[in-house]
Design a protein around this motif. Sequence first.
Motif, PDB file in Angstrom:
ATOM      1  N   VAL A 135       1.076  -4.818  -9.068  1.00 44.37           N
ATOM      2  CA  VAL A 135       0.473  -4.464  -7.783  1.00 44.37           C
ATOM      3  C   VAL A 135      -0.743  -5.350  -7.516  1.00 44.37           C
ATOM      4  O   VAL A 135      -0.940  -5.859  -6.404  1.00 44.37           O
ATOM      5  CB  VAL A 135       0.091  -2.968  -7.753  1.00 44.37           C
ATOM      6  CG1 VAL A 135      -0.733  -2.641  -6.504  1.00 44.37           C
ATOM      7  CG2 VAL A 135       1.340  -2.091  -7.792  1.00 44.37           C
ATOM      8  N   ALA A 136      -1.563  -5.564  -8.544  1.00 48.54           N
ATOM      9  CA  ALA A 136      -2.735  -6.443  -8.389  1.00 48.54           C
ATOM     10  C   ALA A 136      -2.304  -7.862  -8.047  1.00 48.54           C
ATOM     11  O   ALA A 136      -2.904  -8.519  -7.174  1.00 48.54           O
ATOM     12  CB  ALA A 136      -3.574  -6.428  -9.662  1.00 48.54           C
ATOM     13  N   LEU A 137      -1.253  -8.377  -8.694  1.00 49.80           N
ATOM     14  CA  LEU A 137      -0.785  -9.737  -8.430  1.00 49.80           C
ATOM     15  C   LEU A 137      -0.147  -9.844  -7.050  1.00 49.80           C
ATOM     16  O   LEU A 137      -0.251 -10.890  -6.395  1.00 49.80           O
ATOM     17  CB  LEU A 137       0.192 -10.167  -9.517  1.00 49.80           C
ATOM     18  CG  LEU A 137      -0.429 -10.392 -10.902  1.00 49.80           C
ATOM     19  CD1 LEU A 137       0.646 -10.631 -11.946  1.00 49.80           C
ATOM     20  CD2 LEU A 137      -1.420 -11.555 -10.872  1.00 49.80           C
TER      21      LEU A 137
ATOM     22  N   THR B 186       8.272  -6.123  -2.816  1.00 48.25           N
ATOM     23  CA  THR B 186       7.038  -5.514  -3.327  1.00 48.25           C
ATOM     24  C   THR B 186       7.315  -4.070  -3.742  1.00 48.25           C
ATOM     25  O   THR B 186       7.467  -3.785  -4.922  1.00 48.25           O
ATOM     26  CB  THR B 186       5.917  -5.564  -2.272  1.00 48.25           C
ATOM     27  OG1 THR B 186       6.391  -5.012  -1.029  1.00 48.25           O
ATOM     28  CG2 THR B 186       5.445  -6.986  -2.036  1.00 48.25           C
ATOM     29  N   LYS B 187       7.443  -3.176  -2.769  1.00 46.23           N
ATOM     30  CA  LYS B 187       7.640  -1.770  -3.127  1.00 46.23           C
ATOM     31  C   LYS B 187       8.994  -1.535  -3.785  1.00 46.23           C
ATOM     32  O   LYS B 187       9.132  -0.618  -4.614  1.00 46.23           O
ATOM     33  CB  LYS B 187       7.477  -0.872  -1.901  1.00 46.23           C
ATOM     34  CG  LYS B 187       8.499  -1.062  -0.794  1.00 46.23           C
ATOM     35  CD  LYS B 187       8.249  -0.087   0.346  1.00 46.23           C
ATOM     36  CE  LYS B 187       9.279  -0.246   1.467  1.00 46.23           C
ATOM     37  NZ  LYS B 187       9.058   0.736   2.542  1.00 46.23           N
TER      38      LYS B 187
ATOM     39  N   HIS C 226       0.815  -1.216   0.000  1.00 41.18           N
ATOM     40  CA  HIS C 226       0.000   0.000   0.000  1.00 41.18           C
ATOM     41  C   HIS C 226       0.848   1.265   0.000  1.00 41.18           C
ATOM     42  O   HIS C 226       0.320   2.350  -0.294  1.00 41.18           O
ATOM     43  CB  HIS C 226      -0.948  -0.006   1.203  1.00 41.18           C
ATOM     44  CG  HIS C 226      -2.134  -0.905   1.023  1.00 41.18           C
ATOM     45  ND1 HIS C 226      -3.340  -0.454   0.536  1.00 41.18           N
ATOM     46  CD2 HIS C 226      -2.286  -2.239   1.211  1.00 41.18           C
ATOM     47  CE1 HIS C 226      -4.191  -1.469   0.454  1.00 41.18           C
ATOM     48  NE2 HIS C 226      -3.578  -2.558   0.864  1.00 41.18           N
ATOM     49  N   ALA C 227       2.128   1.161   0.306  1.00 46.70           N
ATOM     50  CA  ALA C 227       3.011   2.337   0.280  1.00 46.70           C
ATOM     51  C   ALA C 227       3.452   2.698  -1.126  1.00 46.70           C
ATOM     52  O   ALA C 227       4.053   3.766  -1.340  1.00 46.70           O
ATOM     53  CB  ALA C 227       4.243   2.083   1.157  1.00 46.70           C
ATOM     54  N   GLN C 228       3.169   1.838  -2.101  1.00 49.66           N
ATOM     55  CA  GLN C 228       3.746   2.028  -3.424  1.00 49.66           C
ATOM     56  C   GLN C 228       3.244   3.279  -4.137  1.00 49.66           C
ATOM     57  O   GLN C 228       3.996   3.914  -4.872  1.00 49.66           O
ATOM     58  CB  GLN C 228       3.489   0.777  -4.278  1.00 49.66           C
ATOM     59  CG  GLN C 228       4.295  -0.409  -3.784  1.00 49.66           C
ATOM     60  CD  GLN C 228       3.965  -1.714  -4.497  1.00 49.66           C
ATOM     61  OE1 GLN C 228       4.804  -2.287  -5.162  1.00 49.66           O
ATOM     62  NE2 GLN C 228       2.739  -2.170  -4.343  1.00 49.66           N
TER      63      GLN C 228
END
Length: 583
Positions: free
Chosen positions: A553-555, A381-382, A240-242
Amino acid sequence: MDTLLGGISNHNLGPQLMRALQRNPLQQHDLAMAFSSEQNCKRWQGKIIPDATDTPECNLAMLRSSEFGATAAAPYLYKDHLCIILSGVIENIEQISERITQPEYSKYEKQLEHQIACLIDWHWQQHHDLLRAIQLVCKTLVGYYSLSVFSTEKPDAIYCTTVGRALFVAHGAGTSVFSSDPNLLQERAALITQLHNGDVAELTENKIYLFDTNGTIAHRDPTPAHHAGQLPHFMAREIHAQASNAADFIHHAQENRLENWLNTPELFSHIDNTLLIASGSSHHAAQTARFWLESIARLPSQVELASEFRYQDRTITPNTLVVVISQSGETVDTVASLQHAKQRGAQVTLAISNQANSALMRQADLQFQLRAGEEFGATSTKTFTAQLVCLFLLAHTLARARQIDLPSPLEAELCKLPSAIAATLALTPKLKEWGLYLSKKPNLLVTARQSYYPIAQEGALKLKEVAYLHAEACPSGELKHGTLALVGNNLPVIACLPWDLLADQLLANLHDVRNKHGEIFVLSDIALPQIAGFNAIRMPAKLPHLNPILYVVALQLLAYYTAIHRGNTIDTPRNISKTVTTE
């Protein structure tokens, strides 16, 4: 990521702000503060330190801490009385500039904060109401941002607003405060309120007033301080920080605050091909970037796995740009590959990493720091999306070095990226439903084409790492070459289907899967017709080049919720190391 903090109090606020910032894990960052003192606006710069004895005395202040330095953090002072801090990106800056028509307001000053301050001041003179002026300006701004404002000509209030970004307010003991990080407000209040998109908060010593996008009083339910803005796992927080990370990074890129070589393309005028070397998720980022380097910079590009490249007997020409990518900068095979590339003739090497002082960064000729903040989750992730943004900017610089005319929408596309990521994050409820269903399946297949195929590989890797599912990626055009033999009731197929030149072919591939009784889960930016065996999620509007970022991001979210439903340990998955230090 930049951190915003400010407030107004009936007593000295400076030491309280410094104590609050000590809760910030990024205490090495520079900070800059604007404060009201004796009807004047003054500015102060420093570091977040435990004993800030030189912190000025004030009862109204706002500040920003930034990894990009005190100059980047500095609030903008307009006409010696109006002070603003803007964090994020504005998508319609050209339209904002066109609104500045009065001769006393300079529309040619390029700094975004200047133009916004011009508009606020003009509306204030017209309506004699600073709150209304801010509300009117916010109605004209399109983007992903937070804004805080005060004026020494109205010293009894401070204002803040947000679109997309998280922003929190709290009141207690004659003090009202706001921050982008709710942890920084816990000393002041037991209850913290998060602003909704478009809300404007007016903070006074005695009370906080919230106004919605229509300018009417808004009532928002507060949250206990220790729960405000919290997500249950580091992985979720980092996913969510992306959007905010991208907004800050792009904003500072626009202000030319990143690495100097980005603004000196002549360094690469002799480059005629690129070689990208990485492992794991970084390798998937490199594979995605290959399409940008070839389409934007028109440079032949090759991508190699670091674990394989270090043993290759090959010659590298002096005109090759070697790009090595590692989140930690300590990945042993990537560092060894950099050394091997130099031994084989590489004369220009670029390291991309989140850690400025890592072995990889120290040994490369040029560096590009991700500045994504510490990533505590074991899975990337980010930092993955930050790598993609960095590589996109690299493609820009190389295109300029080759004197290639860049498509005009590229800058606008960068500005739209944070809002598009936020729109993807808003798909969480549907992705959570998919995760519940997929968590009961033993095997998964992720498919896509062209620049989305590395994204499919990254999605499959995330499903392996945290959901412990056997997930494989396959180019859609290769499904008929053997993989369809595996398709059946126990092999759901997840597809990335952006509507582009290859969409019809990919859709035909998916019909083949459906004809073999396979279940299909499609991410697409168009509304697909209701077809038996198709499950679809509508993605945000397509970005011409950066769209793969939205799909990853969705994946990431899908892998996270699949792992949650399987009861797995999220932040410390089994057999996963944040930094690979052995081969």
